[in-house]
Design an enzyme around this catalytic site. Structure first.
Site, PDB file in Angstrom:
ATOM      1  N   ARG A   1     -39.257  60.490 -42.132  1.00  9.31           N
ATOM      2  CA  ARG A   1     -40.521  61.277 -41.554  1.00  9.31           C
ATOM      3  C   ARG A   1     -41.097  60.219 -40.360  1.00  9.31           C
ATOM      4  O   ARG A   1     -40.675  59.107 -39.947  1.00  9.31           O
ATOM      5  CB  ARG A   1     -41.483  61.062 -42.589  1.00  9.31           C
TER       6      ARG A   1
ATOM      7  N   GLU B   1     -41.532  53.607 -42.691  1.00 10.76           N
ATOM      8  CA  GLU B   1     -42.414  54.355 -42.285  1.00 10.76           C
ATOM      9  C   GLU B   1     -42.915  54.258 -40.997  1.00 10.76           C
ATOM     10  O   GLU B   1     -42.831  52.930 -40.520  1.00 10.76           O
ATOM     11  CB  GLU B   1     -43.805  54.221 -43.483  1.00 10.76           C
TER      12      GLU B   1
ATOM     13  N   ASP C   1     -53.175  57.427 -42.381  1.00 14.24           N
ATOM     14  CA  ASP C   1     -52.770  57.105 -40.819  1.00 14.24           C
ATOM     15  C   ASP C   1     -53.462  57.608 -39.454  1.00 14.24           C
ATOM     16  O   ASP C   1     -53.281  58.957 -39.391  1.00 14.24           O
ATOM     17  CB  ASP C   1     -51.031  57.347 -40.640  1.00 14.24           C
TER      18      ASP C   1
END
Ligand code: FRU
Length: 546
Positions: free
Chosen positions: A253, A298, A128
Site C-alpha cells: 500500500r 507504510e 495520513d
C-alpha cells in the site's frame, strides 16, 4: 408510542417514514446531518436512490442524545429521493435532517479545543496526509478521513486547499470508497505530458494514485481530476497494481509517485510487506516492478535533496511512516542506501509526505505529517502538523536531514516579547504574562553550567528537557553539534492541544499532546541549577481560521 413520535417527527421535518428501519428524504438541501454517539455500536448505514445503492458506511447512529453530529454533502443528489436504512438500532434515523448548513456551523473553528493554527477537518477522524501536490497556486492537502466518526473507519480522501500552506479551506470529500475497497493512502501528480491520456482541451490531469483496501487485499488504483481536484473520475482499468500474490502478503500500500526526468518516466514507491518497492511507468497505468529495499513500513517517500544547498552534490532520502530514513543514491529504478537508519523527528508525527510539483523557482521539499493528537470534547481526532521544509546538511556525524517550519508560518506570529541573558527566575517572571495564552511560539536558547539537565515546563508538562549526561532531549538520544557548548536551542509551537518542538535549527524535532492545564500555579517554568537563559522570544500566534 415511540413509533408515533418517530412518524410525527418525520412529518415535522418533512420526511416520510417507510418502515421503522428506513426513511426516505427528498433531497432539497446541501447537507444531511446525522447524529452520532460513541456509546452506540457501529453498524452499516445505506443510502439508496432509484433502487441503486449510493453508498454504505459504518456509523454509530445515536440512539439517544447525540454526542455530536456529522454531515454528508448531498449536492450531487439534489432533487432525488434518498432512502436511508440502518442495520443497527434505528431510533436515531428520525433525527437525521437536511439543511444548507452543517449542524454546529456557527461554532465551527471556534470550538474550545479546535487547534488554532493547525489544519483539522470540520468533523471526523483524520490520519495520513495524501496526494500533497501544488498546482496553479494551490497547495492541495488530501487526507485519510472518516467523515462519519471521530475514530478510524470508512477511509475516504478528505480534501483541503491553501494558497500559503497555513490558511486552509476544506472542500468536499475527494475519493469515496468503491467496490474495490476503502480509500487508503497515496499521492498525486500533475500529468503535464498527458502520458495517461486523461487531459482534455489542454488541461493537464491531476492524477491521484491510491490504495483500495478490502478485507481480501490491497491494490493500487488511479483517478483523475480536470478541475483542480474538485471532482474525480476513477480509471476504469483499476487496479493498476495487484501484487498480493507476489508478496504473499496483504500489506501492499501507499503509493508515492513522482516524475523522474532523467529517465523520462514515472516512479512509484510502494510499501510491500517488509519494505519499499520501486515501480516505473510511462503512462501511470502500466507499472513495472524494478527493485525493493527492506526495512521500511507504510507510507513511503523518496526524494532528492542538495547537500547544504549545493545542487551539484545531491543525495536521495527514503523514509517510511515513522519518519526514520536512509540516505542513498537513486538511478530511477534502484535506491541504493549509503547510510544506516536515522531519525530526525519523533513523537506524535506519523505517515508524513512531501509535496510534488513545487515550482523550481521555489525548490523547497515541503512536508506535512499527521499529528496523532486528540482534542478533548471535540468531534474530531487527529490533525496535520506544521508544514516543514526538509534539507540535508553536513554535520560532524555525516549528512543528516533537518526539518524546520516553512517560512509562511511566520505570518501568523504577533509582536514578540524578548529577553536576553536571564536567570531561570527572571525568565519565569517574563513568561508569567503568557500563562493564560492559548497559542504561542517560544524560541529559547539556554545554557547549562552547574547542572546535568535543565529544561522548560508548562504547568508541569515537560516541553523540553535536555540531559547532557545521557545526551537526551525529552528522553530521546540527541547530541548537539557542539556538545561542549552546553547550549540547546528549542523552538516551541504551542497550540490548543498540541506542542511541536524544533531543536537546534531542526536537527531534531518532536511533537506531543498538550496536556490539559493543571490546577497548579506553576505556569511556564525554566528549571535547572544555575542555568542561563541566553535568549527568550515569545510570540503570540494568530488563528488560521476566519
Ligand atoms: C498509515 C496507514 C497507511 C494506510 C492508512 C489507512 O497511518 O496505516 O498505511 O494507507 O493509514 O488509513
Amino acid at each position: 408510542m415511540r413509533k408515533i413520535i418517530f412518524i410525527i417527527s418525520f412529518a415535522i421535518t418533512g420526511f416520510t417514514a417507510l418502515l421503522a428501519e428506513d426513511i426516505s428524504i427528498k433531497i432539497t438541501k446541501k447537507y444531511l446531518n446525522i447524529p452520532v454517539s460513541q456509546q452506540d455500536k457501529r453498524n452499516v448505514m445505506r443510502f439508496e436512490t432509484e433502487g441503486v445503492q449510493e453508498r454504505a458506511f459504518q456509523i454509530r447512529l445515536a440512539s439517544g442524545t447525540p454526542e455530536y453530529w456529522v454531515f454528508c454533502d448531498m449536492t450531487s443528489l439534489i432533487g432525488k429521493t434518498l432512502k436511508i436504512s440502518y442495520d443497527g438500532n434505528s431510533q436515531g434515523l428520525g433525527k437525521i435532517y437536511q439543511d444548507n448548513a452543517i449542524a454546529g456551523q456557527d461554532s465551527i473553528y471556534r470550538e474550545i479545543n479546535r487547534p488554532k493554527f493547525h489544519f483539522t477537518p470540520r468533523r471526523g477522524w483524520n490520519n495520513d496526509p495524501n496526494g500533497l501536490v501544488f498546482y496553479e497556486g494551490e497547495y492541495h492537502l488530501f487526507y485519510q478521513h472518516n467523515p462519519y466518526e471521530k475514530e478510524w473507519e470508512n477511509m475516504h480522501w478528505g480534501h483541503a486547499v491553501s494558497k500559503d500552506l497555513v490558511h486552509w479551506e476544506e472542500l468536499p470529500e475527494a475519493l469515496y470508497p468503491d467496490k474495490l475497497g476503502t480509500m487508503f493512502s497515496g499521492s498525486a501528480v500533475i500529468d503535464y505530458n498527458n502520458t495517461a491520456g486523461f487531459n482534455r482541451s489542454g488541461v493537464p490531469a491531476m492524477v491521484a494514485i491510491y490504495t483500495a483496501d478490502s478485507p481480501e487485499k490491497q491494490v493500487q488504483c488511479i483517478a483523475y481530476s480536470l478541475d483542480k481536484g474538485r471532482s474525480w473520475t476513477k480509471y476504469a482499468g483499476n487496479p493498476v497494481i495487484d501484487s498480493k500474490s507476489k508478496w504473499n502478503s496483504k500489506d501492499t500500500r501507499d503509493p508515492k509517485v513522482f516524475w523522474y526526468n532523467p529517465g523520462n518516466h514515472w516512479v512509484l514507491v510502494l510499501n510491500e510487506r517488509d519494505g519499499h518497492s520501486i515501480y516505473t511507468s510511462k503512462n501511470l497505468k502500466d507499472w513495472n516492478f524494478e527493485s525493493h529495499v527492506t526495512g521500511f513500513w507504510e507510507c513511503p517517500d523518496l526524494f532528492e535533496l542538495p547537500i547544504d544547498g549545493d545542487k551539484k552534490n545531491t543525495r536521495w532520502v527514503m523514509y517510511g511512516a515513522s519518519g526514520t530514513y536512509m540516505i542513498g543514491k537513486f538511478d530511477g529504478k534502484v535506491f541504493t542506501p549509503e547510510s544506516g537508519k536515522y531519525y530526525y523527528t519523533t513523537g506524535s508525527i506519523y505517515a508524513s509526505q512531501t509535496y510534488t510539483n513545487i515550482p523550481d523557482s521555489d525548490g523547497r521539499r515541503i512536508q506535512i505529517g499527521w499529528g496523532r493528537i486528540q482534542h478533548p470534547g471535540m468531534s474530531i481526532n487527529g490533525m496535520m502538523l506544521l508544514p516543514t521544509e526538509l534539507t540535508l546538511r553536513k554535520t560532524k556525524d555525516g549528512v543528516r536531514m533537518f526539518s524546520t517550519p516553512v517560512k509562511e508560518v511566520e505570518m501568523l506570529l504577533g509582536t514578540p516579547v524578548r529577553g536576553e541573558k536571564l536567570t531561570a527566575e527572571k525568565a519565569n517572571e517574563l513568561l508569567k504574562q503568557f500563562y493564560s495564552s492559548d497559542c504561542l511560539r517560544i524560541k529559547t536558547t539556554f545554557k547549562l553550567s552547574h547542572a546535568t539537565d535543565a529544561g522548560l515546563n508548562l504547568f508541569g508538562q515537560q516541553l523540553v528537557r535536555y540531559d547532557m549526561n545521557f545526551n537526551r532531549v525529552n528522553d530521546v538520544f540527541y547530541s548537539p553539534e557542539d556538545m561542549t557548548s552546553m547550549e540547546l536551542t528549542a523552538d516551541i509551537y504551542i497550540d490548543k492541544t498540541s506542542i511541536e518542538v524544533f531543536i537546534d535549527g531542526g536537527a531534531y524535532s518532536y511533537s506531543m499532546q498538550r496536556e490539559p492545564r493543571l490546577d497548579n500555579n506553576e505556569g511556564f517554568n525554566f528549571w535547572g541549577h544555575n542555568i542561563e537563559v541566553k535568549s527568550l522570544e515569545v510570540y503570540p500566534v494568530k488563528s488560521i481560521w476566519k
